[in-house]
Motif scaffolding. Structure first.
Motif, PDB file in Angstrom:
ATOM      1  N   LEU A 136     -45.918 -28.327  -0.012  1.00 17.61           N
ATOM      2  CA  LEU A 136     -46.141 -29.444   1.131  1.00 17.61           C
ATOM      3  C   LEU A 136     -46.079 -28.872   2.340  1.00 17.61           C
ATOM      4  O   LEU A 136     -44.791 -28.162   2.741  1.00 17.61           O
ATOM      5  CB  LEU A 136     -44.998 -30.393   0.940  1.00 17.61           C
ATOM      6  CG  LEU A 136     -45.361 -31.202  -0.445  1.00 17.61           C
ATOM      7  CD1 LEU A 136     -43.992 -32.217  -0.585  1.00 17.61           C
ATOM      8  CD2 LEU A 136     -46.564 -32.220  -0.414  1.00 17.61           C
ATOM      9  N   ASP A 137     -46.758 -28.737   3.381  1.00 20.36           N
ATOM     10  CA  ASP A 137     -46.776 -28.296   4.642  1.00 20.36           C
ATOM     11  C   ASP A 137     -46.320 -29.581   5.723  1.00 20.36           C
ATOM     12  O   ASP A 137     -47.062 -30.459   6.056  1.00 20.36           O
ATOM     13  CB  ASP A 137     -48.030 -27.734   5.243  1.00 20.36           C
ATOM     14  CG  ASP A 137     -48.502 -26.518   4.430  1.00 20.36           C
ATOM     15  OD1 ASP A 137     -47.628 -25.781   3.424  1.00 20.36           O
ATOM     16  OD2 ASP A 137     -49.452 -26.005   4.384  1.00 20.36           O
ATOM     17  N   LEU A 138     -44.995 -29.548   5.862  1.00 16.93           N
ATOM     18  CA  LEU A 138     -44.646 -30.755   6.572  1.00 16.93           C
ATOM     19  C   LEU A 138     -44.030 -30.543   8.057  1.00 16.93           C
ATOM     20  O   LEU A 138     -43.511 -29.651   8.473  1.00 16.93           O
ATOM     21  CB  LEU A 138     -43.170 -31.271   5.865  1.00 16.93           C
ATOM     22  CG  LEU A 138     -43.681 -31.630   4.300  1.00 16.93           C
ATOM     23  CD1 LEU A 138     -42.158 -31.459   3.591  1.00 16.93           C
ATOM     24  CD2 LEU A 138     -44.110 -33.084   4.316  1.00 16.93           C
ATOM     25  N   ASP A 139     -44.281 -31.571   8.868  1.00 13.15           N
ATOM     26  CA  ASP A 139     -43.748 -31.618  10.216  1.00 13.15           C
ATOM     27  C   ASP A 139     -42.315 -32.084  10.101  1.00 13.15           C
ATOM     28  O   ASP A 139     -42.131 -33.229   9.425  1.00 13.15           O
ATOM     29  CB  ASP A 139     -44.535 -32.591  11.134  1.00 13.15           C
ATOM     30  CG  ASP A 139     -45.920 -32.132  11.238  1.00 13.15           C
ATOM     31  OD1 ASP A 139     -46.226 -30.762  11.424  1.00 13.15           O
ATOM     32  OD2 ASP A 139     -47.115 -32.887  11.031  1.00 13.15           O
ATOM     33  N   VAL A 140     -41.374 -31.462  10.626  1.00 11.44           N
ATOM     34  CA  VAL A 140     -40.045 -31.790  10.748  1.00 11.44           C
ATOM     35  C   VAL A 140     -39.411 -32.556  12.117  1.00 11.44           C
ATOM     36  O   VAL A 140     -39.670 -31.760  13.295  1.00 11.44           O
ATOM     37  CB  VAL A 140     -39.286 -30.708  10.415  1.00 11.44           C
ATOM     38  CG1 VAL A 140     -37.781 -31.116  10.341  1.00 11.44           C
ATOM     39  CG2 VAL A 140     -39.511 -30.252   9.177  1.00 11.44           C
ATOM     40  N   GLU A 141     -38.911 -33.613  12.149  1.00  9.00           N
ATOM     41  CA  GLU A 141     -38.301 -34.094  13.539  1.00  9.00           C
ATOM     42  C   GLU A 141     -36.782 -34.308  13.073  1.00  9.00           C
ATOM     43  O   GLU A 141     -36.506 -34.900  12.077  1.00  9.00           O
ATOM     44  CB  GLU A 141     -38.874 -35.399  13.801  1.00  9.00           C
ATOM     45  CG  GLU A 141     -40.252 -35.501  14.407  1.00  9.00           C
ATOM     46  CD  GLU A 141     -40.430 -34.620  15.650  1.00  9.00           C
ATOM     47  OE1 GLU A 141     -39.465 -34.859  16.189  1.00  9.00           O
ATOM     48  OE2 GLU A 141     -41.537 -34.075  15.987  1.00  9.00           O
ATOM     49  N   SER A 142     -35.880 -33.658  13.876  1.00 12.97           N
ATOM     50  CA  SER A 142     -34.498 -33.628  13.727  1.00 12.97           C
ATOM     51  C   SER A 142     -34.083 -34.092  15.154  1.00 12.97           C
ATOM     52  O   SER A 142     -34.273 -33.769  15.902  1.00 12.97           O
ATOM     53  CB  SER A 142     -33.972 -32.401  13.467  1.00 12.97           C
ATOM     54  OG  SER A 142     -34.418 -31.769  12.278  1.00 12.97           O
ATOM     55  N   MET A 143     -32.898 -35.191  14.861  1.00 12.91           N
ATOM     56  CA  MET A 143     -32.405 -35.882  16.123  1.00 12.91           C
ATOM     57  C   MET A 143     -30.822 -36.027  15.655  1.00 12.91           C
ATOM     58  O   MET A 143     -30.576 -36.522  14.795  1.00 12.91           O
ATOM     59  CB  MET A 143     -33.029 -37.069  16.572  1.00 12.91           C
ATOM     60  CG  MET A 143     -33.347 -38.041  15.415  1.00 12.91           C
ATOM     61  SD  MET A 143     -34.737 -39.327  15.632  1.00 12.91           S
ATOM     62  CE  MET A 143     -35.920 -38.291  14.806  1.00 12.91           C
ATOM     63  N   GLU A 144     -30.173 -35.840  16.782  1.00  8.59           N
ATOM     64  CA  GLU A 144     -28.684 -36.199  16.477  1.00  8.59           C
ATOM     65  C   GLU A 144     -28.384 -37.537  16.963  1.00  8.59           C
ATOM     66  O   GLU A 144     -29.178 -38.300  17.641  1.00  8.59           O
ATOM     67  CB  GLU A 144     -27.749 -35.379  17.452  1.00  8.59           C
ATOM     68  CG  GLU A 144     -27.847 -33.938  17.355  1.00  8.59           C
ATOM     69  CD  GLU A 144     -26.944 -33.165  18.483  1.00  8.59           C
ATOM     70  OE1 GLU A 144     -26.298 -34.051  19.254  1.00  8.59           O
ATOM     71  OE2 GLU A 144     -26.886 -32.032  18.413  1.00  8.59           O
ATOM     72  N   LEU A 145     -27.475 -38.127  16.137  1.00  6.67           N
ATOM     73  CA  LEU A 145     -27.244 -39.742  16.050  1.00  6.67           C
ATOM     74  C   LEU A 145     -26.270 -40.000  17.120  1.00  6.67           C
ATOM     75  O   LEU A 145     -25.110 -39.458  16.990  1.00  6.67           O
ATOM     76  CB  LEU A 145     -26.949 -40.231  14.870  1.00  6.67           C
ATOM     77  CG  LEU A 145     -28.041 -39.980  13.470  1.00  6.67           C
ATOM     78  CD1 LEU A 145     -27.160 -40.548  12.392  1.00  6.67           C
ATOM     79  CD2 LEU A 145     -29.133 -41.180  13.999  1.00  6.67           C
TER      80      LEU A 145
END
Length: 290
Positions: free
Chosen positions: A243-252
């Motif tokens: 799986l070639d995935l786009d990653v979005e990470s965000m601080e809460l």
């Protein structure tokens, strides 16, 4: 590892960043053909940062408590620090200004019911919440299915860094770009150590990884740091394949120290089809458990 010593952290970080820059890269003349130090000399860093040699020597020996933001900015420019390294320098300085205190156990991280409901409402993409130590604290059903190799460890909370370094064979299969993942994991833990040097759970994790993994010891000794960023990640799931995935990470912002990560794929791609297959497989597994 029984503690994270701030003075040692500062000394090793600054000396390692100084060692990687040549006079030519810094725009300085390289006098003499036999330099005894790798990279810049301390007096050269002091010149570039606009401070006295004695002051810079004190900083590199671990004393950042009195450094102003202006001095830290000048030092970051002199050492050509990137964004993560600059943040790390400021974290170390900020911690140096805090009166020393014994190690303390942070309260067990828990995820509020409302946040779990948010995760559960995301039905078409794997989503989960972790902390700066890589503890997996909450997941939705697709994340549980996707990260099944990581979650196979019976210890709770499961920890991605522990999986990467202490279960290298399944980790190398799961993370297609394993070497980069291993570098990033150590660098992000180093960043967390600058933010929270008295975090007892972090100290224990770093100690465990250092004791049991030569690769982690090498990565940790590099003094590299990295921010959590959006990007791409390639995973090989045992059921649905790569799986070639786009990653979005965000601080809460409402939960300092916690990070929400979501994996997605453009519609009509092989990876989007793989996620749909993963969702079907996860549903079938849940029916079997019931």
């Amino acid at each position: 590892m029984t503690k994270i010593d701030l003075r040692t952290e500062i000394k090793e970080f600054l000396s390692s960043r100084r060692a990687r820059i040549t006079p030519e890269q810094a725009g300085l003349p390289a006098y003499g053909g036999n330099r005894r130090v790798k990279g810049l000399r301390r007096e050269e860093v002091a010149l570039l940062a606009g401070v006295s040699v004695d002051y810079y020597v004190r900083m590199e020996r671990g004393s950042l408590a009195g450094a102003s933001d202006g001095v830290l900015d000048a030092l970051a420019s002199a050492l050509k620090l990137d964004e993560a390294e600059r943040d790390h320098l400021f974290h170390l300085a900020r911690q140096s200004k805090t009166p020393s205190s014994p190690r303390r156990r942070r309260p067990a991280a828990t995820v509020r019911l409302a946040l779990q409901q948010v995760l559960d409402a995301i039905t078409d993409a794997p989503a989960w919440i972790c902390n700066g130590r890589y503890d997996v604290l909450a997941t939705n059903h697709l994340a549980r299915a996707l990260y099944s190799p990581v979650l196979a460890d019976p210890r709770r909370p499961a920890n991605t860094a522990r999986f990467v370094y202490l279960d290298p064979e399944p980790a190398k299969t799961f993370f297609v770009d394993y070497d980069q993942i291993a570098r990033d994991a150590a660098a992000k833990l180093r960043m967390e150590a600058g933010r929270n040097p008295h975090d007892e759970e972090l100290i224990a994790l770093v100690g465990e990884l250092s004791t049991r993994s030569e690769l982690f010891r090498q990565r940790w000794a590099s003094q590299d740091v990295r921010l959590h960023r959006s990007g791409r990640k390639r995973l090989h799931h045992p059921v649905v394949g790569q799986l070639d995935l786009d990653v979005e990470s965000m601080e809460l912002t409402t939960e300092p120290g916690l990070l929400l990560t979501i994996y997605t794929a453009p519609a009509g791609t092989t990876t989007a089809d793989g996620l749909a297959l993963l969702a079907s497989w996860a549903a079938s597994q849940e029916k079997l458990v019931q």
